[in-house]
Design an enzyme around this catalytic site. Structure first.
Site, PDB file in Angstrom:
ATOM      1  N   ARG A  17       0.811  -1.218   0.000  1.00 58.57           N
ATOM      2  CA  ARG A  17       0.000   0.000   0.000  1.00 58.57           C
ATOM      3  C   ARG A  17       0.844   1.269   0.000  1.00 58.57           C
ATOM      4  O   ARG A  17       0.344   2.364  -0.212  1.00 58.57           O
ATOM      5  CB  ARG A  17      -0.963  -0.024   1.209  1.00 58.57           C
ATOM      6  CG  ARG A  17      -2.033  -1.082   1.071  1.00 58.57           C
ATOM      7  CD  ARG A  17      -2.670  -1.451   2.411  1.00 58.57           C
ATOM      8  NE  ARG A  17      -1.842  -2.414   3.160  1.00 58.57           N
ATOM      9  CZ  ARG A  17      -2.196  -2.960   4.326  1.00 58.57           C
ATOM     10  NH1 ARG A  17      -3.345  -2.622   4.876  1.00 58.57           N
ATOM     11  NH2 ARG A  17      -1.412  -3.826   4.929  1.00 58.57           N
ATOM     12  N   THR A  80       1.615 -12.911   8.294  1.00 62.82           N
ATOM     13  CA  THR A  80       2.245 -12.775   9.614  1.00 62.82           C
ATOM     14  C   THR A  80       2.336 -14.114  10.351  1.00 62.82           C
ATOM     15  O   THR A  80       3.286 -14.338  11.103  1.00 62.82           O
ATOM     16  CB  THR A  80       1.475 -11.753  10.477  1.00 62.82           C
ATOM     17  OG1 THR A  80       0.078 -12.066  10.431  1.00 62.82           O
ATOM     18  CG2 THR A  80       1.654 -10.334   9.965  1.00 62.82           C
ATOM     19  N   ALA A 391      30.604  44.604  -1.159  1.00 68.18           N
ATOM     20  CA  ALA A 391      29.282  44.183  -1.630  1.00 68.18           C
ATOM     21  C   ALA A 391      29.361  43.826  -3.115  1.00 68.18           C
ATOM     22  O   ALA A 391      30.000  44.527  -3.889  1.00 68.18           O
ATOM     23  CB  ALA A 391      28.275  45.288  -1.403  1.00 68.18           C
TER      24      ALA A 391
HETATM   25  C1  UD1 Z   1      -1.732  -6.409  11.017  1.00 66.01           C
HETATM   26  C2  UD1 Z   1      -2.692  -7.360  11.789  1.00 66.01           C
HETATM   27  C3  UD1 Z   1      -3.914  -6.566  12.236  1.00 66.01           C
HETATM   28  C4  UD1 Z   1      -3.461  -5.383  13.085  1.00 66.01           C
HETATM   29  C5  UD1 Z   1      -2.431  -4.521  12.354  1.00 66.01           C
HETATM   30  C6  UD1 Z   1      -1.847  -3.502  13.289  1.00 66.01           C
HETATM   31  C7  UD1 Z   1      -2.417  -9.589  10.819  1.00 66.01           C
HETATM   32  C8  UD1 Z   1      -2.992 -10.620   9.929  1.00 66.01           C
HETATM   33  N1  UD1 Z   1      -3.085  -8.447  10.913  1.00 66.01           N
HETATM   34  O1  UD1 Z   1      -2.379  -5.981   9.848  1.00 66.01           O
HETATM   35  O2  UD1 Z   1      -4.773  -7.400  12.999  1.00 66.01           O
HETATM   36  O3  UD1 Z   1      -4.600  -4.608  13.452  1.00 66.01           O
HETATM   37  O4  UD1 Z   1      -1.358  -5.319  11.856  1.00 66.01           O
HETATM   38  O5  UD1 Z   1      -1.044  -2.583  12.623  1.00 66.01           O
HETATM   39  O6  UD1 Z   1      -1.393  -9.836  11.426  1.00 66.01           O
HETATM   40  N2  UD1 Z   1       4.989  -9.131   7.578  1.00 66.01           N
HETATM   41  C9  UD1 Z   1       5.950 -10.109   7.398  1.00 66.01           C
HETATM   42  N3  UD1 Z   1       5.687 -11.134   6.544  1.00 66.01           N
HETATM   43  C10 UD1 Z   1       4.498 -11.256   5.881  1.00 66.01           C
HETATM   44  C11 UD1 Z   1       3.524 -10.278   6.098  1.00 66.01           C
HETATM   45  C12 UD1 Z   1       3.797  -9.241   6.949  1.00 66.01           C
HETATM   46  O7  UD1 Z   1       7.029 -10.037   7.964  1.00 66.01           O
HETATM   47  O8  UD1 Z   1       4.349 -12.230   5.130  1.00 66.01           O
HETATM   48  C13 UD1 Z   1       5.282  -8.012   8.479  1.00 66.01           C
HETATM   49  C14 UD1 Z   1       5.220  -6.659   7.774  1.00 66.01           C
HETATM   50  O9  UD1 Z   1       6.495  -6.292   7.279  1.00 66.01           O
HETATM   51  C15 UD1 Z   1       4.753  -5.729   8.883  1.00 66.01           C
HETATM   52  C16 UD1 Z   1       3.974  -6.643   9.818  1.00 66.01           C
HETATM   53  O10 UD1 Z   1       4.331  -7.959   9.495  1.00 66.01           O
HETATM   54  O11 UD1 Z   1       5.836  -5.155   9.577  1.00 66.01           O
HETATM   55  C17 UD1 Z   1       2.469  -6.462   9.696  1.00 66.01           C
HETATM   56  O12 UD1 Z   1       2.064  -6.707   8.360  1.00 66.01           O
HETATM   57  P1  UD1 Z   1       1.006  -5.778   7.629  1.00 66.01           P
HETATM   58  O13 UD1 Z   1       0.838  -6.277   6.261  1.00 66.01           O
HETATM   59  O14 UD1 Z   1       1.349  -4.359   7.811  1.00 66.01           O
HETATM   60  O15 UD1 Z   1      -0.326  -6.129   8.454  1.00 66.01           O
HETATM   61  P2  UD1 Z   1      -1.604  -5.214   8.663  1.00 66.01           P
HETATM   62  O16 UD1 Z   1      -2.459  -5.300   7.459  1.00 66.01           O
HETATM   63  O17 UD1 Z   1      -1.175  -3.876   9.096  1.00 66.01           O
HETATM   64 MG    MG Z   2       0.653  -2.885   9.154  1.00 62.48          MG
END
Ligand code: UD1
Ligand code: MG
Length: 417
Positions: A17, A80, A391
């Site tokens: 995003r 995650t 100047a």
């Molecule tokens: C996530 C949470 C959501 C929470 C929000 C808070 C999940 C599924 N959702 O959503 O409940 O309210 O954070 O900010 O966890 N990352 C990895 N590997 C991956 C995917 C992500 O390391 O495969 C890392 C990203 O770099 C990031 C973090 O995990 O630092 C969170 O991922 P992101 O995609 O930002 O999750 P959100 O949609 O924000």
């Molecule tokens: Mg996030």
């Protein structure tokens, strides 16, 4: 306590995003990659078992980690849940609880996380979630509670029904798990069909169904919970962090006339009784001594060092330069690659012509020199002690002005004594 806590920091995501080629966690907040703040947090907590999960352009991210940091690469960004799962084997012999931190939450404070850990341990919980109650919860996972008001799951925005979307309690992403429960739950997390990812958040519903103890700690300051997913979130984080930096400087004895229009990079050192007027922008790698006056409208760029009692203000850019004590440059100027002595007066409109088209050259201005308005100093050039330029003069490269002498004109010539 700390012995029983390990930390997994998730920072593999691309940050779709953000629409960027830079990994999300490397986007700067007050000139510092956002992951840097998470590193401080981990350090501040004193947890020494930390695993960083990196993925997208991990070589870039690795550079800002501390020496010896344990890294695991998530080759395919499968969510995650997957990220935590691949980190667990690195903690094979560890018994205790695991704190999961996300690399995109730079505003989180140490004390908040400390309280979460303490609550988790004191109550012998299987999972403890840091939650926040916010008015506009869009984008966050919502915390589900059963009829006894116990946490029974987390539902992501994309999968939430209208009723769930109205829930204002959100998952900050920071969760403390008993390690064995976490491993157990992750075995049951299924691929989310909509997003094609394994959600760590699904582990909560799984643990609830198994009858394990889950609770939440509500974050008092919702700003801390800001997760950065878009450039708009980044701008919000930046302004909150900026106010924090400015507050700290004020507490240390610096006057900031209008904190909302003063932009100072993380880590900038400013001496006591300095006063900063609005629209001052200070980049990384700048130091400012005591009793300086800055602005309005000053841009101090990298490697700029002002000693004490220096006055710079009203439309100035300074880069890679040193201004020694009591030197003044009070009206529009460009100063680049200059070594300027004490009690020098730089007149309005002075320009150091430091770039010859190929490389940057140095300008030296010695103590008590007086640079007349609209002087152009073509570098490399040296202005002697107590020397003066008239100047509008253009001092040509290598035509150094001896101590105490005066030059005028274009090109500048020495006036007879
Ligand atoms: C996530 C949470 C959501 C929470 C929000 C808070 C999940 C599924 N959702 O959503 O409940 O309210 O954070 O900010 O966890 N990352 C990895 N590997 C991956 C995917 C992500 O390391 O495969 C890392 C990203 O770099 C990031 C973090 O995990 O630092 C969170 O991922 P992101 O995609 O930002 O999750 P959100 O949609 O924000
Ligand atoms: Mg996030």
């Amino acid at each position: 306590m700390k012995k029983n806590i390990a930390c997994i920091i998730l920072a593999a995501g691309k940050g779709k995003r953000m629409k960027s080629n830079l990994p999300k966690v490397m986007h700067p907040v007050c000139s510092r990659p956002m992951l840097g703040y998470v590193l401080d947090l981990v350090k501040g907590l004193g947890i020494n078992k930390n695993i960083f999960v990196l993925g997208f352009k991990h070589e870039q991210v690795e550079k800002i980690l501390y020496v010896g940091a344990k890294v695991i690469i998530q080759k395919r960004l499968m969510g995650t849940g997957d990220a935590v799962k691949i980190a667990l084997p690195l903690l094979k012999n560890f018994k205790g609880s695991i704190l999961v931190l996300y690399g995109d939450i730079p505003l989180l404070k140490k004390d908040t996380v400390k309280k979460l850990i303490e609550y988790h341990i004191k109550n012998n919980l299987d999972a403890t979630i840091l939650t926040a109650k916010i008015d506009k919860p869009a984008g966050y996972g919502r915390v589900l509670r059963d009829k006894y008001s116990s946490i029974c799951g987390i539902v992501e925005e994309k999968d939430a029904n209208d009723f769930q979307k109205d829930i204002r309690e959100i998952n900050t992403g920071i969760i403390c798990f008993r390690k064995d429960r976490l491993s157990e739950a992750l075995r049951y997390v299924r691929l989310n069909n909509r997003k094609k990812e394994y959600y760590l958040t699904d582990a909560i519903g799984i643990l609830y169904k198994k009858g394990y103890l889950i609770d939440g700690v509500v974050i008092p300051d919702i700003n801390e919970a800001l997760g950065i997913n878009s450039r708009s979130d980044l701008a919000k984080a930046n302004s909150i962090m900026q106010l924090r930096i400015n507050e700290e400087l004020m507490a240390s004895g610096v006057t900031i006339v209008d904190p909302a229009s003063t932009f100072i990079s993380y880590g900038t050192k400013i001496g006591k009784d300095s006063i900063i007027y609005p629209f001052t922008v200070i980049e990384m790698g700048v130091t400012i001594g005591k009793r300086c006056s800055l602005g309005p409208f000053v841009h101090l760029r990298q490697d700029t060092h002002l000693q004490e009692d220096v006055e710079v203000g009203n439309f100035l850019e300074i880069v890679r330069s040193r201004l020694s004590s009591k030197t003044k440059a009070k009206h529009f100027s460009y100063i680049g690659d200059a070594r300027i002595g004490r009690q020098v007066n730089i007149g309005a409109g002075t320009v150091t012509a430091n770039f010859d088209g190929k490389k940057k050259n140095i300008t030296v201005i010695k103590d008590k020199a007086f640079i007349g308005s609209d002087t152009i100093l073509v570098a490399p050039v040296e202005i002697g002690e107590s020397a003066k330029t008239g100047a509008g003069s253009v001092v040509v490269r290598n035509r150094n002005v001896p101590d105490g002498r005066v030059v005028v004109g274009v090109p500048a010539r020495l006036l007879k004594k």
